[in-house]
Scaffold this active site. Structure first.
Site, mmCIF file in Angstrom:
data_model
loop_
_atom_site.group_PDB
_atom_site.id
_atom_site.type_symbol
_atom_site.label_atom_id
_atom_site.label_comp_id
_atom_site.label_asym_id
_atom_site.label_seq_id
_atom_site.Cartn_x
_atom_site.Cartn_y
_atom_site.Cartn_z
ATOM 1 N N SER A 1 0.889 -1.204 -0.253
ATOM 2 C CA SER A 1 -0.052 0.024 -0.165
ATOM 3 C C SER A 1 0.875 1.245 0.063
ATOM 4 C CB SER A 1 -0.851 -0.091 1.382
ATOM 5 O OG SER A 1 -1.577 1.155 1.360
ATOM 6 N N TYR B 1 -2.192 -0.164 10.370
ATOM 7 C CA TYR B 1 -2.217 -0.592 9.019
ATOM 8 C C TYR B 1 -0.975 -0.111 8.386
ATOM 9 C CZ TYR B 1 -3.668 -1.181 4.089
ATOM 10 O OH TYR B 1 -3.787 -1.323 2.812
#
Length: 251
Positions: free
Chosen positions: A143, A156
């Site tokens: 990501s 995250y």
């Protein structure tokens, strides 16, 4: 140009979103595929059926990837159904959608994110390294958050940052075997996981922050994943391929 006939792939988190798009794209290029999923069996079966419709072998398999035994079972099923593993696309993971500052980030959320995003990555990569022959391909879905951080989602971002470092480490280890290890790093993608964030004008606000002016589709992510699995990508390893419309370049 991408011919994956005779190649056998395991795709985790393959029942929906990016994972499902990757399964269909691999199948379109001729790869046999095992669709890994946690609980959505009907969706996974439908994705496998889509793959079979283009003439490849495809099965689905439920597994808890946050456990060593769950991952071993997934790869055992791949060897049984497909005869081996040449490609791993590690896509399964979680994005806790609630904004939480670090001072209120509780142990339960932190540990769950690490189990689902870091432990599962490690177990899958380790098993792939054990069973994959020379010339294999490992692609992990990271990501933009793993590169620049994400406020109120520090768990995250940390998990995806760990993945990026792991990819670079593993690429060096497995390089002598001709196994490439890379990561595709999406930004915002229009999937069920991000539906809440996209609601009530969220899509438009998000698109306005992306230089190309649009939110990615799952197919936008699947294409570069498949490219990294191609024989022609044999000299590309340890790379983090940004597929986020230029958003990683913005503040």
């Amino acid at each position: 140009m991408i011919d994956l006939r005779g190649r056998r792939a395991v795709v985790t988190g393959g029942s929906r979103g990016i994972g499902a798009a990757v399964v269909r794209a691999l199948a379109a290029c001729g790869a046999d595929v095992l669709v890994g999923y946690r609980a959505r069996g009907e969706d996974a079966d439908a994705v496998a059926a889509d793959a079979r419709s283009v003439g490849v072998r495809a099965e689905s398999c439920s597994a808890d990837l946050s456990t060593r035994d769950g991952v071993r079972g997934l790869f055992a099923r791949a060897r049984e159904a497909l005869g081996g593993v040449d490609i791993l696309v590690a896509n399964a993971g979680v994005w806790p959608s609630e904004d939480v500052p670090v001072e209120r980030l509780d142990d339960e959320r932190w540990l769950r994110t690490m189990r689902e995003n870091v432990d599962s990555m490690f177990y899958c990569a380790r098993e792939a390294a054990r069973v994959m022959g020379d010339g294999g391909r490992i692609v992990m879905i990271s990501s933009t958050a793993g590169q620049r951080g994400e406020a109120f989602h520090a768990d995250y971002a940390a998990s995806k940052g760990a993945m990026i470092s792991f990819v670079k480490s593993l690429a060096v280890e497995l390089g002598p075997r001709g196994i490439t290890v890379n990561s595709v790093a999406p930004g915002w993608v229009d999937t069920e996981m991000t539906a809440d964030a996209m609601a009530s004008g969220g899509r438009e606000r998000i698109a306005a922050t992306i230089p190309v002016g649009r939110v990615a589709s799952p197919d936008d992510i699947a294409f570069p994943v498949v490219c990294l699995c191609a024989p022609q990508a044999r000299h590309v390893t340890g790379e983090i391929l940004n597929v986020n419309g230029g958003s990683v370049l913005c503040g």
